[in-house]
Write an enzyme that holds these catalytic residues in place. Sequence first.
Site, PDB file in Angstrom:
ATOM      1  N   GLY A  41       0.825  -1.186   0.000  1.00  0.00           N
ATOM      2  CA  GLY A  41       0.000   0.000   0.000  1.00  0.00           C
ATOM      3  C   GLY A  41       0.866   1.245   0.000  1.00  0.00           C
ATOM      4  O   GLY A  41       2.084   1.186   0.175  1.00  0.00           O
ATOM      5  N   CYS A  63       5.230  10.013  -0.765  1.00  0.00           N
ATOM      6  CA  CYS A  63       3.926   9.396  -0.494  1.00  0.00           C
ATOM      7  C   CYS A  63       2.775  10.148  -1.154  1.00  0.00           C
ATOM      8  O   CYS A  63       1.620  10.028  -0.749  1.00  0.00           O
ATOM      9  CB  CYS A  63       3.693   9.244   1.006  1.00  0.00           C
ATOM     10  SG  CYS A  63       4.941   8.205   1.793  1.00  0.00           S
TER      11      CYS A  63
END
Length: 222
Positions: free
Chosen positions: A82, A179
């Site tokens: 993820g 991110c």
Amino acid sequence: MIKTVPIVTIVRAGRQKYADGLKLQKELSTQKTEDWTNFRNYLILQQHEPVYTIGIRTKNYSDEDEQRLRKLGAEFYRTNRGGLITFHGPGQLVAYPIIHLRQFQPKMRWYVSTLENTIIATCRKMGITQATTTLDTGIWVGNNKICAIGVHGSRYVTTHGIGLNCCTDLSWFEHIVPCGIEGKGVTSLSRELNRNVSVEEAADVFLGCFREHFKCQTEEDI
């Protein structure tokens, strides 16, 4: 019935290329056991050579972007974890729990939350009391991320994990949007504490917090 305390074997893999880390994860997570109670849990502690990795939700990094990042001297990998793009490199504690959640709590939400609390406790024991979670993934100190989290779970077995900046060269992050979060930065234990914090020092504190929050025993892989 007395609940058995899970045992986690610590694997200190040293500094290695990301591909070797992936291979090690696969070897340890692919166990032929008829019963989940016989699954051997591991916690891999390592550092990576410079590498940019992207998760399963990252779609906006083209081949041109990949070549641009490779020219900096880093590798580039697309993974099944993820999270979005991040950097791993020397001076960063990379920890990959390879555990069977049915020996702990069979819920990924519990797992991610416990992993977050483990990192927060690590930072606070080292003197960074403001480390916390936000609506964005990872662990933050103000508007700066100190630890990235990207995990994967399959049939209750976890892979991938966390990257805690200890004495990392943070300039590597200047070439990406860490991110995928615009307008925020990165930091490290060394920067926040204004002293050099080695990966080894952080790993010792992290291990103690891991045992406490995951309510497990650990053993060294000799």
